[in-house]
Every structure is written in structure tokens, then in C-alpha cells.
Design an enzyme around this catalytic site. Sequence first.
Site, short mmCIF file in Angstrom:
data_model
loop_
_atom_site.label_atom_id
_atom_site.label_comp_id
_atom_site.label_asym_id
_atom_site.label_seq_id
_atom_site.Cartn_x
_atom_site.Cartn_y
_atom_site.Cartn_z
N GLU A 130 -17.34 26.72 33.19
CA GLU A 130 -18.55 27.41 32.74
C GLU A 130 -19.14 26.67 31.54
O GLU A 130 -18.46 25.92 30.84
CB GLU A 130 -18.19 28.86 32.36
CG GLU A 130 -19.32 29.70 31.78
CD GLU A 130 -20.51 29.84 32.71
OE1 GLU A 130 -21.24 28.83 32.87
OE2 GLU A 130 -20.73 30.94 33.25
N HIS B 199 -17.10 32.58 40.81
CA HIS B 199 -15.89 33.39 40.76
C HIS B 199 -16.19 34.88 40.86
O HIS B 199 -17.31 35.34 40.58
CB HIS B 199 -15.12 33.12 39.47
CG HIS B 199 -15.91 33.46 38.23
ND1 HIS B 199 -16.02 34.75 37.75
CD2 HIS B 199 -16.63 32.69 37.39
CE1 HIS B 199 -16.78 34.76 36.67
NE2 HIS B 199 -17.17 33.52 36.43
#
EC number: 5.4.2.11
Length: 245
Positions: free
Chosen positions: A87, A9
Amino acid sequence: MHQLVLIRHGESTWNLENRFTGWTDVPLTPTGVSQALSAGRLLKAEGYMFDLACTSVLQRAIHTLWHVLDEMDCSWLPVVGDWRLNERHYGALQGLNKADMARQYGADQVLLWRRSYDTPPPALAVSDPRCERNDRRYAGVPAVPLTECLKDTVARVLPFWTQVIAPAIVSGKRVVLVAHGNSIRALVKYLDRIAEADIVGLNIPNAIPLVYELDANLSPIRHYYLGDADAAAQAAAAVAAQGQA
């Protein structure tokens, strides 16, 4: 030959503030949005096209994917969002500044928490308001973690590879995956057969497409970052430096 494109990202607000983020759902910064748009323009300019997109259930990855696809004129592309691409969970470190933690615990300890294979940070308490166990997006998750090491992240990312990504690639689909530094590290470790002791040196920069060329058995032929290789190396080095006091 098959191709797989991996993208971390764009810069998030807590990337900018040098905080441990983990499963905390923070947005992109204006720089992060610009990075995502640039990644999309680069992919389009290089002639890439996709049939399937995969991402996590955290907005910084989802919105990065949206911006990439919008720049490629394929916002209609089917998207699979899955918590297994989240994550790594940073436990009680989530929200804390990395440099502050390095001053308090030492840079070596913070490096272990950030980059080692099997050393998890201190766990988040179930009673902690930061705990995600009451977040309805995880209602179907058997056991929402309270902390994770990279080994734990590998254990959830690889089933997603086996069940979703690999079959799609074998069927001829071109796949782009937009996720996070550690979920991508987990997949790269598997693809490149990186030893546990060596994974500490792998850092993934924000929003620079990482292309894998795969053979018929989905073994890597080669991989490379699109665009300026020196810029990608400098961005990865900047990620590595985040845990320094």
C-alpha cells in the site's frame, strides 16, 4: 488476448475502524476472510485459472491471496511477494482515524492526502515507533519511505510491472495480483492512461476481482469487475466516503 486479474485485499481491521493503514501490517477481519473466500469461489465458478500470483509483503494481501487460491484448489501456485506492491505509505497519518482527520483538517485536505496524485501526507519521523526502517522484511529496500503520494507509489509499482508482470503475461502466463487500493490504483492509472487530475475519482473496492483483457501490446481492450456490477460500484462509493467527517 491476455488477461490480468487484480484484487484488493479483503477488509482489514483498520479498514473496519476507518484508520489510515499504509505499511502497517494489520490482519483481515472475519468479513475480510469471507470476502477473500467469495472472490476465490467466484473466480473458480467463472473458470479462471492462473499460472503466477503476485502480492505485497503485508499480511492482509498475502492472506487474501491464500484464501483465493485455496478456494480455487491451487494453493501450490508460484507466488511472488514484493514490497513494491505494498500500500502507499501514509506517513504520520498511519493509525489515525480518517473521519477524525477530516474534522480536524477538513474533508478537502483529507481527500488530497488520500486520493491526489502528488500530495503526500506529513512524513513519519525516523524515531517514531511506527517507522518500518527497522523491520527486517525491508532489509534489502534502498530507502524505506517515511511518506508517499500516489506518484511515489507509481514509481515503484511500474518497475514491478515491467520486470515481473508484463514478461510473465507476454510469455503466456495467466497472472493474478492481490495488493492494495493504492498500488492497484497506480497500476490502473498506467494501464488506462488516467490523467493525474482524474485519478482522485478512482476507488478500488475490497476483494472484488477486476479483470483486464489486454491485446498483444498489453494495452487494455476492456476491464470489468466480476460479479454484480452494481455491488462493485456501491463498494467503491463506500471507499470514497471513508474520508468524510
